[in-house]
Design a protein around this motif. Structure first.
Motif, PDB file in Angstrom:
ATOM      1  N   VAL A 144      31.773  34.524  29.956  1.00  0.00           N
ATOM      2  CA  VAL A 144      31.396  34.736  31.354  1.00  0.00           C
ATOM      3  C   VAL A 144      32.475  34.141  32.245  1.00  0.00           C
ATOM      4  CG1 VAL A 144      29.631  34.335  33.100  1.00  0.00           C
ATOM      5  CG2 VAL A 144      28.969  34.573  30.697  1.00  0.00           C
ATOM      6  N   GLN A 145      33.023  34.935  33.168  1.00  0.00           N
ATOM      7  CA  GLN A 145      34.014  34.410  34.094  1.00  0.00           C
ATOM      8  C   GLN A 145      33.419  33.257  34.898  1.00  0.00           C
ATOM      9  OE1 GLN A 145      34.034  37.659  33.416  1.00  0.00           O
ATOM     10  NE2 GLN A 145      36.177  38.143  33.000  1.00  0.00           N
ATOM     11  N   ASP A 146      34.154  32.173  35.000  1.00  0.00           N
ATOM     12  CA  ASP A 146      33.661  30.962  35.646  1.00  0.00           C
ATOM     13  C   ASP A 146      33.847  31.077  37.160  1.00  0.00           C
ATOM     14  OD1 ASP A 146      32.950  28.484  36.525  1.00  0.00           O
ATOM     15  OD2 ASP A 146      34.323  27.371  35.223  1.00  0.00           O
ATOM     16  N   GLU A 147      32.781  31.492  37.856  1.00  0.00           N
ATOM     17  CA  GLU A 147      32.871  31.727  39.297  1.00  0.00           C
ATOM     18  C   GLU A 147      32.761  30.463  40.132  1.00  0.00           C
ATOM     19  OE1 GLU A 147      30.380  34.944  40.574  1.00  0.00           O
ATOM     20  OE2 GLU A 147      31.745  36.418  39.674  1.00  0.00           O
ATOM     21  N   THR A 148      32.731  29.285  39.489  1.00  0.00           N
ATOM     22  CA  THR A 148      32.907  28.047  40.251  1.00  0.00           C
ATOM     23  C   THR A 148      34.369  27.869  40.644  1.00  0.00           C
ATOM     24  OG1 THR A 148      33.289  26.631  38.309  1.00  0.00           O
ATOM     25  CG2 THR A 148      31.002  26.962  39.008  1.00  0.00           C
ATOM     26  N   VAL A 149      35.267  28.630  40.008  1.00  0.00           N
ATOM     27  CA  VAL A 149      36.693  28.594  40.341  1.00  0.00           C
ATOM     28  C   VAL A 149      36.938  29.582  41.486  1.00  0.00           C
ATOM     29  CG1 VAL A 149      39.019  29.010  39.461  1.00  0.00           C
ATOM     30  CG2 VAL A 149      37.287  27.956  37.980  1.00  0.00           C
ATOM     31  N   PRO A 150      37.541  29.131  42.596  1.00  0.00           N
ATOM     32  CA  PRO A 150      37.615  29.981  43.799  1.00  0.00           C
ATOM     33  C   PRO A 150      38.243  31.352  43.591  1.00  0.00           C
ATOM     34  CG  PRO A 150      38.115  27.710  44.370  1.00  0.00           C
ATOM     35  CD  PRO A 150      38.000  27.760  42.879  1.00  0.00           C
ATOM     36  N   TRP A 151      39.347  31.431  42.859  1.00  0.00           N
ATOM     37  CA  TRP A 151      39.991  32.751  42.733  1.00  0.00           C
ATOM     38  C   TRP A 151      39.149  33.713  41.914  1.00  0.00           C
ATOM     39  CZ3 TRP A 151      41.491  35.518  38.471  1.00  0.00           C
ATOM     40  CH2 TRP A 151      41.662  34.831  37.264  1.00  0.00           C
ATOM     41  N   VAL A 152      38.406  33.199  40.939  1.00  0.00           N
ATOM     42  CA  VAL A 152      37.523  34.054  40.137  1.00  0.00           C
ATOM     43  C   VAL A 152      36.370  34.559  41.006  1.00  0.00           C
ATOM     44  CG1 VAL A 152      36.019  34.165  38.123  1.00  0.00           C
ATOM     45  CG2 VAL A 152      38.145  32.845  38.018  1.00  0.00           C
ATOM     46  N   ARG A 153      35.817  33.656  41.813  1.00  0.00           N
ATOM     47  CA  ARG A 153      34.726  34.050  42.710  1.00  0.00           C
ATOM     48  C   ARG A 153      35.205  35.092  43.716  1.00  0.00           C
ATOM     49  NH1 ARG A 153      33.416  29.406  43.914  1.00  0.00           N
ATOM     50  NH2 ARG A 153      34.504  29.127  45.893  1.00  0.00           N
ATOM     51  N   ALA A 154      36.411  34.906  44.253  1.00  0.00           N
ATOM     52  CA  ALA A 154      36.958  35.862  45.221  1.00  0.00           C
ATOM     53  C   ALA A 154      37.177  37.227  44.582  1.00  0.00           C
ATOM     54  CB  ALA A 154      38.267  35.330  45.802  1.00  0.00           C
ATOM     55  N   ARG A 155      37.633  37.241  43.335  1.00  0.00           N
ATOM     56  CA  ARG A 155      37.804  38.518  42.641  1.00  0.00           C
ATOM     57  C   ARG A 155      36.468  39.236  42.488  1.00  0.00           C
ATOM     58  NH1 ARG A 155      39.979  38.630  36.530  1.00  0.00           N
ATOM     59  NH2 ARG A 155      37.968  37.588  36.254  1.00  0.00           N
ATOM     60  N   GLY A 156      35.426  38.503  42.114  1.00  0.00           N
ATOM     61  CA  GLY A 156      34.111  39.106  41.993  1.00  0.00           C
ATOM     62  C   GLY A 156      33.619  39.697  43.299  1.00  0.00           C
ATOM     63  N   GLU A 157      33.882  39.015  44.395  1.00  0.00           N
ATOM     64  CA  GLU A 157      33.458  39.517  45.706  1.00  0.00           C
ATOM     65  C   GLU A 157      34.203  40.797  46.071  1.00  0.00           C
ATOM     66  OE1 GLU A 157      34.226  36.095  48.080  1.00  0.00           O
ATOM     67  OE2 GLU A 157      32.367  35.060  47.488  1.00  0.00           O
ATOM     68  N   ARG A 158      35.501  40.837  45.739  1.00  0.00           N
ATOM     69  CA  ARG A 158      36.271  42.064  46.010  1.00  0.00           C
ATOM     70  C   ARG A 158      35.756  43.233  45.183  1.00  0.00           C
ATOM     71  NH1 ARG A 158      40.558  38.502  45.506  1.00  0.00           N
ATOM     72  NH2 ARG A 158      41.029  39.304  43.422  1.00  0.00           N
ATOM     73  N   LEU A 159      35.507  42.988  43.899  1.00  0.00           N
ATOM     74  CA  LEU A 159      35.032  44.062  43.033  1.00  0.00           C
ATOM     75  C   LEU A 159      33.651  44.548  43.462  1.00  0.00           C
ATOM     76  CD1 LEU A 159      36.260  42.674  39.607  1.00  0.00           C
ATOM     77  CD2 LEU A 159      37.141  44.698  40.784  1.00  0.00           C
ATOM     78  N   ALA A 160      32.792  43.635  43.878  1.00  0.00           N
ATOM     79  CA  ALA A 160      31.458  44.028  44.336  1.00  0.00           C
ATOM     80  C   ALA A 160      31.550  44.894  45.586  1.00  0.00           C
ATOM     81  CB  ALA A 160      30.617  42.785  44.605  1.00  0.00           C
ATOM     82  N   ALA A 161      32.503  44.580  46.471  1.00  0.00           N
ATOM     83  CA  ALA A 161      32.671  45.371  47.688  1.00  0.00           C
ATOM     84  C   ALA A 161      33.285  46.735  47.376  1.00  0.00           C
ATOM     85  CB  ALA A 161      33.554  44.612  48.678  1.00  0.00           C
ATOM     86  N   ALA A 162      34.228  46.772  46.425  1.00  0.00           N
ATOM     87  CA  ALA A 162      34.904  48.020  46.102  1.00  0.00           C
ATOM     88  C   ALA A 162      34.057  48.943  45.239  1.00  0.00           C
ATOM     89  CB  ALA A 162      36.227  47.720  45.389  1.00  0.00           C
ATOM     90  N   LEU A 163      33.188  48.345  44.393  1.00  0.00           N
ATOM     91  CA  LEU A 163      32.398  49.121  43.431  1.00  0.00           C
ATOM     92  C   LEU A 163      30.926  48.718  43.513  1.00  0.00           C
ATOM     93  CD1 LEU A 163      34.872  48.590  40.462  1.00  0.00           C
ATOM     94  CD2 LEU A 163      34.687  50.676  41.849  1.00  0.00           C
ATOM     95  N   PRO A 164      30.297  48.919  44.664  1.00  0.00           N
ATOM     96  CA  PRO A 164      28.929  48.393  44.857  1.00  0.00           C
ATOM     97  C   PRO A 164      27.900  48.975  43.898  1.00  0.00           C
ATOM     98  CG  PRO A 164      29.519  49.927  46.615  1.00  0.00           C
ATOM     99  CD  PRO A 164      30.784  49.645  45.855  1.00  0.00           C
ATOM    100  N   ASP A 165      28.133  50.178  43.389  1.00  0.00           N
ATOM    101  CA  ASP A 165      27.168  50.797  42.482  1.00  0.00           C
ATOM    102  C   ASP A 165      27.460  50.508  41.011  1.00  0.00           C
ATOM    103  OD1 ASP A 165      25.852  51.959  44.642  1.00  0.00           O
ATOM    104  OD2 ASP A 165      27.185  53.712  44.621  1.00  0.00           O
ATOM    105  N   ARG A 166      28.561  49.805  40.735  1.00  0.00           N
ATOM    106  CA  ARG A 166      28.982  49.604  39.352  1.00  0.00           C
ATOM    107  C   ARG A 166      29.159  48.148  38.977  1.00  0.00           C
ATOM    108  NH1 ARG A 166      30.915  54.284  36.852  1.00  0.00           N
ATOM    109  NH2 ARG A 166      30.903  56.089  38.225  1.00  0.00           N
ATOM    110  N   TYR A 167      29.723  47.365  39.892  1.00  0.00           N
ATOM    111  CA  TYR A 167      30.016  45.972  39.562  1.00  0.00           C
ATOM    112  C   TYR A 167      28.835  45.091  39.964  1.00  0.00           C
ATOM    113  CZ  TYR A 167      32.220  41.410  39.345  1.00  0.00           C
ATOM    114  OH  TYR A 167      32.502  40.110  39.029  1.00  0.00           O
ATOM    115  N   HIS A 168      28.283  44.371  38.991  1.00  0.00           N
ATOM    116  CA  HIS A 168      27.126  43.521  39.255  1.00  0.00           C
ATOM    117  C   HIS A 168      27.363  42.085  38.796  1.00  0.00           C
ATOM    118  CE1 HIS A 168      25.075  47.208  40.267  1.00  0.00           C
ATOM    119  NE2 HIS A 168      25.362  47.699  39.078  1.00  0.00           N
ATOM    120  N   GLY A 169      28.609  41.740  38.568  1.00  0.00           N
ATOM    121  CA  GLY A 169      28.916  40.370  38.168  1.00  0.00           C
ATOM    122  C   GLY A 169      28.466  40.071  36.753  1.00  0.00           C
ATOM    123  N   TYR A 170      28.392  38.781  36.443  1.00  0.00           N
ATOM    124  CA  TYR A 170      28.088  38.346  35.078  1.00  0.00           C
ATOM    125  C   TYR A 170      26.918  37.376  35.059  1.00  0.00           C
ATOM    126  CZ  TYR A 170      32.553  40.494  34.120  1.00  0.00           C
ATOM    127  OH  TYR A 170      33.575  41.399  34.025  1.00  0.00           O
TER     128      TYR A 170
END
Length: 256
Positions: A144-170
């Motif tokens: 599981v990507q460690d989203e306590t790390v800022p850059w990992v969390r920021a990547r997840g936020e970008r992917l969720a915005a770009a792929l709202p129907d597909r990306y649901h995090g971990y």
């Protein structure tokens, strides 16, 4: 929430990116298998192990290196072909966790590396119990990507915005294993932190193999990957990414 047929199509989309999957996905540290043996109370050496949803054999090879008598189980044509290229000496059976092609009480351990969430637990858990010997175990684990790390969390936020129907995090991994205790299995869990050092291009290869991008056409993936390349190089200008994980392990033991 994706329907059953849509989930099946997404799962089978991995076959189209099998090479990227084999090259890009992270492996697992030795500590994972140490923890698995500790929670199970048995050693992997000499154990009859089924690696279900084996993909290209990343976990299969590591289990074999620990001395397990391991058989890979994989439904996807593309992934199975890549498995045979990468692991030609290891046995492979075509099948799924919902309908295991094995006799009753024929396995000591059934493992799902990054794969249990593609099953239907109301079917896969009874199937595992049927195939396991007394004292055998069903084990699931995820990097599981460690989203306590800022850059990992920021990547997840970008992917969720770009792929709202597909990306649901971990998140919500434990929800996939909530069927274990009600089925009479003794459940133990562990979380292990580890990291790997890879190039930016390796990171993008890994992303390409993820279901939320694998199920897109190359043309649809390209702009998402371009944004992620730019962000990764801004964070790691030397081109070397330190990628942190929390390895989520659950071991559920069948009574003797």
């Amino acid at each position: 929430m994706a329907g059953r047929q849509e989930r099946r199509e997404i799962a089978l989309s991995f076959g189209g990116v099998a090479s990227e999957y084999d090259r890009g996905r992270p492996g697992y540290p030795d500590e994972l298998f140490d923890a698995l043996e500790r929670l199970w109370g048995r050693r992997l050496k000499g154990a009859r192990v089924l690696d279900v949803g084996a993909g290209t054999g990343i976990a299969t090879r590591l289990l074999a290196a620990r001395g397990a008598e391991v058989v890979a189980v994989e439904p996807s044509d593309g992934m199975a072909a890549q498995f045979q290229d990468s692991s030609p000496t290891l046995p492979l059976v075509r099948g799924t966790g919902d309908d295991l092609p094995f006799h009753d009480a024929s396995a000591d351990l059934i493992g799902y590396a990054q794969a249990f969430h593609w099953t239907r637990p109301e079917r896969s858990v009874p199937e595992a119990i049927r195939v396991l010997r007394p004292g055998g175990a069903l084990a699931t684990w995820w990097n599981v990507q460690d989203e306590t790390v800022p850059w990992v969390r920021a990547r997840g936020e970008r992917l969720a915005a770009a792929l709202p129907d597909r990306y649901h995090g971990y998140r919500g991994i434990s929800g996939h294993t909530s069927h274990f205790a009600p089925a009479g299995l003794a459940v133990e869990r562990a979380a292990l932190r580890w990291e790997r050092r890879i190039t930016v291009e390796h990171l993008l290869t890994d992303l390409t193999s993820r279901s939320y991008l694998a199920s897109l056409s190359p043309e649809e993936r390209a702009p998402v990957l371009a944004v992620e390349r730019e962000a990764a190089l801004a964070e790691f200008p030397d081109g070397v990414v330190v990628e942190p994980f929390v390895l989520d392990l659950t071991v559920a033991v069948k009574p003797n």
